[in-house]
Write an enzyme that holds these catalytic residues in place. Structure first.
Site, PDB file in Angstrom:
ATOM      1  N   GLY A  44     -49.688-103.299 -12.132  1.00 19.43           N
ATOM      2  CA  GLY A  44     -48.664-102.309 -11.821  1.00 19.43           C
ATOM      3  C   GLY A  44     -47.649-102.012 -12.911  1.00 19.43           C
ATOM      4  O   GLY A  44     -47.077-100.926 -12.954  1.00 19.43           O
ATOM      5  N   ASP A 103     -40.971-107.340  -4.229  1.00 12.82           N
ATOM      6  CA  ASP A 103     -41.080-106.978  -2.819  1.00 12.82           C
ATOM      7  C   ASP A 103     -40.700-108.219  -1.990  1.00 12.82           C
ATOM      8  O   ASP A 103     -39.520-108.480  -1.778  1.00 12.82           O
ATOM      9  CB  ASP A 103     -42.515-106.502  -2.597  1.00 12.82           C
ATOM     10  CG  ASP A 103     -42.748-105.856  -1.258  1.00 12.82           C
ATOM     11  OD1 ASP A 103     -41.812-105.795  -0.453  1.00 12.82           O
ATOM     12  OD2 ASP A 103     -43.879-105.395  -1.003  1.00 12.82           O
ATOM     13  N   PHE A 152     -43.037 -96.799   1.254  1.00 13.17           N
ATOM     14  CA  PHE A 152     -44.303 -96.996   0.542  1.00 13.17           C
ATOM     15  C   PHE A 152     -44.291 -96.129  -0.723  1.00 13.17           C
ATOM     16  O   PHE A 152     -44.544 -94.943  -0.676  1.00 13.17           O
ATOM     17  CB  PHE A 152     -45.482 -96.624   1.444  1.00 13.17           C
ATOM     18  CG  PHE A 152     -46.763 -97.274   1.014  1.00 13.17           C
ATOM     19  CD1 PHE A 152     -47.143 -97.342  -0.326  1.00 13.17           C
ATOM     20  CD2 PHE A 152     -47.600 -97.843   1.957  1.00 13.17           C
ATOM     21  CE1 PHE A 152     -48.310 -97.957  -0.722  1.00 13.17           C
ATOM     22  CE2 PHE A 152     -48.788 -98.465   1.587  1.00 13.17           C
ATOM     23  CZ  PHE A 152     -49.140 -98.520   0.242  1.00 13.17           C
ATOM     24  N   ARG A 165     -51.649 -94.486  -9.600  1.00  9.21           N
ATOM     25  CA  ARG A 165     -50.916 -95.175 -10.667  1.00  9.21           C
ATOM     26  C   ARG A 165     -50.523 -94.236 -11.804  1.00  9.21           C
ATOM     27  O   ARG A 165     -49.550 -94.471 -12.503  1.00  9.21           O
ATOM     28  CB  ARG A 165     -51.762 -96.328 -11.252  1.00  9.21           C
ATOM     29  CG  ARG A 165     -52.002 -97.494 -10.307  1.00  9.21           C
ATOM     30  CD  ARG A 165     -52.553 -98.676 -11.080  1.00  9.21           C
ATOM     31  NE  ARG A 165     -53.195 -99.683 -10.258  1.00  9.21           N
ATOM     32  CZ  ARG A 165     -52.588-100.720  -9.702  1.00  9.21           C
ATOM     33  NH1 ARG A 165     -51.293-100.888  -9.845  1.00  9.21           N
ATOM     34  NH2 ARG A 165     -53.273-101.609  -8.998  1.00  9.21           N
TER      35      ARG A 165
HETATM   36  C1  PRP Z   1     -47.410-106.028  -6.820  1.00  3.49           C
HETATM   37  C2  PRP Z   1     -46.342-105.952  -7.895  1.00  3.49           C
HETATM   38  C3  PRP Z   1     -45.838-107.351  -7.981  1.00  3.49           C
HETATM   39  C4  PRP Z   1     -46.019-107.871  -6.574  1.00  3.49           C
HETATM   40  C5  PRP Z   1     -44.694-107.845  -5.895  1.00  3.49           C
HETATM   41  O1  PRP Z   1     -48.599-106.398  -7.406  1.00  3.49           O
HETATM   42  O2  PRP Z   1     -46.862-105.534  -9.123  1.00  3.49           O
HETATM   43  O3  PRP Z   1     -46.593-108.119  -8.871  1.00  3.49           O
HETATM   44  O4  PRP Z   1     -46.935-107.007  -5.911  1.00  3.49           O
HETATM   45  O5  PRP Z   1     -44.810-108.264  -4.573  1.00  3.49           O
HETATM   46  P1  PRP Z   1     -44.139-109.581  -3.994  1.00  3.49           P
HETATM   47  O6  PRP Z   1     -42.704-109.598  -4.433  1.00  3.49           O
HETATM   48  O7  PRP Z   1     -44.310-109.356  -2.520  1.00  3.49           O
HETATM   49  O8  PRP Z   1     -44.902-110.750  -4.499  1.00  3.49           O
HETATM   50  P2  PRP Z   1     -50.025-106.268  -6.691  1.00  3.49           P
HETATM   51  O9  PRP Z   1     -50.447-107.624  -6.207  1.00  3.49           O
HETATM   52  O10 PRP Z   1     -50.004-105.156  -5.687  1.00  3.49           O
HETATM   53  O11 PRP Z   1     -50.991-105.905  -7.888  1.00  3.49           O
HETATM   54  P3  PRP Z   1     -50.931-104.685  -8.943  1.00  3.49           P
HETATM   55  O12 PRP Z   1     -49.796-104.986  -9.903  1.00  3.49           O
HETATM   56  O13 PRP Z   1     -52.264-104.753  -9.590  1.00  3.49           O
HETATM   57  O14 PRP Z   1     -50.712-103.403  -8.178  1.00  3.49           O
END
Ligand code: PRP
Length: 179
Positions: A44, A103, A152, A165
């Site tokens: 991300g 998050d 979202f 993305r």
């Molecule tokens: C998302 C984001 C963070 C994480 C945050 O990654 O990039 O790494 O979730 O969430 P949290 O605070 O609840 O742990 P994701 O696992 O969706 O993967 P991505 O970066 O490949 O989209």
């Protein structure tokens, strides 16, 4: 599968660029005289990180890792596992982790102690977005671009089901798209 799927544009490309520049200026100031290792968390953070590093006026190096949550039920419980580890040794380095969003706080609150064991000179986090309402584990990034409500969001690196993305803005997805 693009603009018509958005309920609202939260941050335009211009607003993102302005805030990224402010964060980069702050980082340039705070790390003066140092050569930080900027670590992107895949996937991300790749857009934010690419824009951010180009505005940081310091000698720096970059590396990447990929972490994912495993375990009970929903996205945000369970353990964090490194799917891709750093290429570089971080011992003695000033490490700045770049996240697209904090998050639940699960990923970073579990990942940071693991990285701390490797003996970095310093270890900080810069997150573009922060959703404090969703926090399950306490975590506060050192640098935050924007604090947002629990919606979202996609674009500028953030996905829904791996799509959106590449959008140059951050938008709120229409519920009809994911329900
Ligand atoms: C998302 C984001 C963070 C994480 C945050 O990654 O990039 O790494 O979730 O969430 P949290 O605070 O609840 O742990 P994701 O696992 O969706 O993967 P991505 O970066 O490949 O989209």
């Amino acid at each position: 599968m693009m603009e018509q799927d958005m309920q609202e544009i939260l941050f335009t490309p211009e607003a993102l660029a302005r805030r990224v520049k402010e964060l980069a200026d702050q980082i340039t100031q705070d790390y003066a005289g140092k050569s930080p290792l900027i670590v992107g968390t895949l996937r991300g953070s790749f857009v934010f990180m690419a824009d951010l590093v180009r505005q940081i006026n310091l000698p720096l190096t970059v590396d990447f890792l990929s972490a994912s949550s495993y375990g009970s039920g929903t996205e945000s419980s369970g353990q964090v596992k490194l799917k891709l580890d750093l290429a570089d040794d971080i011992s003695g380095r000033d490490v700045l982790i770049i996240e697209d969003i904090v998050d639940s706080g699960n990923t970073l609150s579990k990942l940071l102690p693991e990285l701390q064991k490797r003996g970095p000179a310093s270890l900080k986090v810069c997150a573009l977005l922060d959703k404090p309402e969703r926090r399950v584990l306490p975590f506060q990034a050192n640098y935050v671009g924007f604090t947002i409500p629990d919606a979202f969001v996609v674009g500028y690196g953030l996905d829904f089901d791996q799509h959106y993305r590449q959008l140059p803005y951050i938008g709120v997805l229409k519920p009809s798209v994911y329900e």
